[in-house]
Design a protein around this motif. Structure first.
Motif: not given
Length: 259
Positions: A52-58
């Motif tokens: 997910s994009v949240w994994h990338a952001l984190f």
């Protein structure tokens, strides 16, 4: 480079606050575009792994160092255990420790708390290190920390946006171009060194690294990068400080000073 306890010099900025915004402004040019392109490539890579994009952001917010982030993504995708991921990212990002150790003494001031430097150290990446070290001789002592903070913060705050853009652009850009974007930042780092070749040790380190790297890769691919840096860097430093190196350095400076 600069003397940690050197007296204040005439500054390119009129105040520490101006130095902060000056650093942010100077980072917002080519450094931000090149670094952003690399994080666009990373965002696209995460999308291709079906994360997910949240994994990338984190990953970008917590690590902010592409080699470690790429290693983390590849190892996690292949099913490596969590402890192996932590150790791998830690060892890879240990390369940033010499950058912080060499830069922070130049911006240190007695009245600033130690915790401030721990926070600012998070902003030191290869791009911010090169940009700040090149600028420090022009800055007075009370403006250097502000300049580093502005420069590093501008880069750090914009890379999550580049990561998200890359994530949602995945599939729109051919994969070879996406992979090339990831390695654009190391290329920029190399070009910065080529732009400032006024030091014998720098010329030697680049030359020895270019010759030694491919040879060692044939012998030990996993260790060739570390071995090349250790051997090439040490040899360049030693030759640069030898009587021969100092004579060559002096001759270059005299030639450069002639009209």
């Amino acid at each position: 480079m600069t003397d940690t306890h050197a007296p204040d010099r005439p500054s390119a900025f009129c105040s520490p606050r101006a130095a902060f915004w000056g650093g942010a402004r100077e980072a917002a040019g080519v450094p931000m575009m090149v670094m952003g392109a690399s994080f666009v490539g990373f965002g696209s890579m995460i999308h291709d792994l079906d994360w997910s994009v949240w994994h990338a952001l984190f990953s970008t917010l917590s690590t902010w160092a592409l080699p470690g982030q790429i290693a983390m993504a590849e190892m996690a995708y292949s099913g490596a255990p969590l402890m192996a991921l932590v150790l791998a990212v830690g060892f890879i990002n240990a390369r940033l420790l010499p950058l912080a150790v060499s830069l922070l003494p130049h911006v240190r001031r007695p009245e600033v708390s130690a915790w401030t430097y721990y926070a600012v150290a998070m902003l030191i990446a290869a791009t911010s290190w090169v940009g700040t070290m090149r600028r420090l001789p022009d800055l007075s002592q009370d403006q250097r920390l502000h300049y580093l903070t502005g420069y590093g913060l501008a880069l750090y705050l914009n890379m999550p946006l580049a990561t998200v853009i890359g994530f949602y652009l995945a599939g729109q850009v051919p994969q070879p171009i996406t992979l090339a974007l990831v390695f654009l930042n190391p290329l920029y780092f190399l070009l910065l060194f080529l732009f400032d070749l006024r030091n014998v040790a720098k010329v030697l380190s680049l030359t020895i690294g270019a010759l030694l790297g491919p040879l060692l890769y044939q012998v030990a691919p996993d260790w060739s990068l570390i071995a090349t840096g250790l051997v090439g860097g040490t040899a360049a430093w030693w030759v640069g400080r030898s009587p021969w190196g100092r004579r060559v350095q002096s001759a270059w400076l005299q030639r450069a000073s002639k009209p």
